[in-house]
Design a protein around this motif. Structure first.
Motif, mmCIF file in Angstrom:
data_model
loop_
_atom_site.group_PDB
_atom_site.id
_atom_site.type_symbol
_atom_site.label_atom_id
_atom_site.label_comp_id
_atom_site.label_asym_id
_atom_site.label_seq_id
_atom_site.Cartn_x
_atom_site.Cartn_y
_atom_site.Cartn_z
ATOM 1 N N GLY A 164 0.827 -1.216 0.000
ATOM 2 C CA GLY A 164 0.000 0.000 0.000
ATOM 3 C C GLY A 164 0.854 1.255 0.000
ATOM 4 O O GLY A 164 0.374 2.331 0.360
ATOM 5 N N ALA A 165 2.137 1.108 -0.377
ATOM 6 C CA ALA A 165 3.084 2.240 -0.265
ATOM 7 C C ALA A 165 3.609 2.674 -1.630
ATOM 8 O O ALA A 165 3.143 2.211 -2.673
ATOM 9 N N HIS A 166 4.570 3.590 -1.582
ATOM 10 C CA HIS A 166 5.427 3.988 -2.719
ATOM 11 C C HIS A 166 4.682 4.475 -3.945
ATOM 12 O O HIS A 166 5.188 4.382 -5.059
ATOM 13 N N GLY A 167 3.452 4.937 -3.732
ATOM 14 C CA GLY A 167 2.722 5.533 -4.854
ATOM 15 C C GLY A 167 2.162 4.535 -5.843
ATOM 16 O O GLY A 167 1.796 4.908 -6.962
ATOM 17 N N TYR A 168 2.090 3.268 -5.468
ATOM 18 C CA TYR A 168 1.444 2.285 -6.347
ATOM 19 C C TYR A 168 -0.071 2.329 -6.109
ATOM 20 O O TYR A 168 -0.552 3.151 -5.344
ATOM 21 N N LEU A 169 -0.800 1.437 -6.806
ATOM 22 C CA LEU A 169 -2.254 1.626 -6.898
ATOM 23 C C LEU A 169 -2.956 1.919 -5.568
ATOM 24 O O LEU A 169 -3.740 2.872 -5.475
ATOM 25 N N ILE A 170 -2.690 1.121 -4.555
ATOM 26 C CA ILE A 170 -3.422 1.307 -3.284
ATOM 27 C C ILE A 170 -3.087 2.671 -2.692
ATOM 28 O O ILE A 170 -3.962 3.407 -2.233
ATOM 29 N N ASN A 171 -1.801 3.024 -2.755
ATOM 30 C CA ASN A 171 -1.366 4.343 -2.266
ATOM 31 C C ASN A 171 -2.023 5.463 -3.096
ATOM 32 O O ASN A 171 -2.364 6.537 -2.572
ATOM 33 N N GLN A 172 -2.241 5.196 -4.383
ATOM 34 C CA GLN A 172 -2.894 6.197 -5.241
ATOM 35 C C GLN A 172 -4.334 6.451 -4.793
ATOM 36 O O GLN A 172 -4.838 7.566 -4.907
ATOM 37 N N PHE A 173 -4.981 5.404 -4.291
ATOM 38 C CA PHE A 173 -6.327 5.606 -3.723
ATOM 39 C C PHE A 173 -6.240 6.347 -2.388
ATOM 40 O O PHE A 173 -7.059 7.205 -2.086
ATOM 41 N N LEU A 174 -5.239 6.002 -1.571
ATOM 42 C CA LEU A 174 -5.154 6.598 -0.227
ATOM 43 C C LEU A 174 -4.811 8.090 -0.258
ATOM 44 O O LEU A 174 -5.238 8.852 0.603
#
Ligand code: FNR
Length: 338
Positions: A164-174
């Motif tokens: 959920g880190a480093h600007g990948y998809l999940i982080n993009q939602f967060l």
């Protein structure tokens, strides 16, 4: 005995020590198939021989369009199970536990095909503009995380970590920097958490083992998630039964970071103290003494070691010597170990 070499248990899975091989993409799959190669086997198994308590794979893509590159490791198909299972069997034979990091790159996928993200915003000027995900795309992606978890179980992994880190998809939602949606997946922090919440729920229908989540605790942008937002996400994750939050930072938007020893540990400690959840510290942790300080001062429960373990698969042995601990050797090495 130091704390670094004291076993710890997560949801009935015991790690023999607190050293985790941090997930690190090797971009080494062949023919775009996402399958394990002899390189991967050598790479991961040597860290098990070197006595890391938990060997975590690099980011494994839950969908082909969720890869960063065509050479990424994959878990989007049942065809991936056999190679992963073989790897796990080997790692287990050296007494280490295994984890897999489930990932989707979202807008950070550098692929020829279409790429997807919560909003149609490119990462930088040289990257592709992603297609904004429809509700159907979102549901399909959540289902892909569930299917990946089912495969991880079949492949005999002990632990799953959600990337959920480093600007990948999940982080993009967060992140408010990358999520400009106006539906139930965007806007307030509650809505921005919705996607991760559903990913966790879906994974838990297929997986009853320990579940970690890696998050970016700092986005290095004044308009990004605040520490208050991250603490809110951590509280939600705790309620959902997440076993550990792996505290990294950055990657959401281009930003220059000047890392120093333990540069992410303070935020890791803040989350652990505020939310009362187990945490993993990562980032320029390079010596046994430094790791021991973090654990003894209750700043984290595990230390994730990245580049230091790339440089030396026997980093745990060096750390044990530094701390004056006896580290069991693989039986083949016993005569040369002390
Ligand atoms: C990484 N990192 C990383 N993180 C992650 O969550 N998933 C990944 O697949 C990767 N891939 C990756 C590849 C390589 C070559 C490096 C060096 C790093 C980040 C890594 O797990 C770790 O968080 C950072 O490297 C900081 O820790 P160290 O290296 O200072 O111990």
């Amino acid at each position: 005995m130091s704390k670094l070499f004291t076993p710890i248990e997560f949801n009935h899975v015991q790690l023999k020590n607190r050293i985790v091989m941090s997930p690190m993409c090797m971009y080494s799959c062949m023919k775009q198939d996402g399958k394990m190669t002899p390189f991967h086997e050598t790479h991961y198994i040597s860290r098990a021989v070197g006595q890391a308590g938990l060997v975590m794979t690099e980011a494994a893509a839950v969908l082909p369009e969720g890869r960063i590159s065509h050479e990424d490791l994959g878990i989007w198909s049942d065809e991936h199970i056999e190679g992963l299972n073989k790897l796990n069997e080997q790692i287990h034979s050296y007494g280490s536990k295994t984890g897999i990091q489930l990932a989707h790159a979202g807008r950070k996928a550098q692929l020829d095909s279409a790429i997807y993200a919560p909003s149609a915003l490119a990462f930088n000027e040289s990257s592709k503009t992603p297609t904004e995900m429809t509700i159907t795309d979102i549901k399909r992606t959540i289902d892909a995380f569930k299917e990946a978890a089912r495969r991880a179980k079949k492949a005999n992994f002990d632990i799953i970590e959600i990337h959920g880190a480093h600007g990948y998809l999940i982080n993009q939602f967060l992140s408010p920097l990358t999520n400009k949606r106006t539906d139930e997946y965007g806007g307030s922090k509650e809505n921005r958490y919705h996607f991760l919440s559903q990913v966790i729920d879906a994974i838990q229908t297929a997986w009853d083992g320990p579940l970690f989540v890696r998050v970016s605790t700092d986005e290095y942008d004044e308009h990004g998630n605040t520490m208050g937002d991250v603490i809110y996400f951590a509280e939600q994750m705790k309620q959902q039964g997440i076993d550990l939050i792996d505290c990294s930072s950055g990657g959401v938007v281009p930003a220059s970071i000047k890392p120093y020893p333990g540069y992410q540990v303070k935020r890791c400690e803040t989350i652990k103290q505020n939310v009362a959840i187990a945490t993993g510290a990562v980032g320029l942790i390079t010596s046994g003494l430094q790791a021991e300080e973090i654990l003894q001062n209750d700043r984290a429960d595990l230390v994730f070691i990245g580049r230091a373990l790339l440089r030396n698969p026997y980093w745990p042995k060096v750390a044990a010597d530094e701390l004056g601990d006896q580290l069991d050797a693989p039986k083949q090495y016993e005569r040369g170990w002390r």
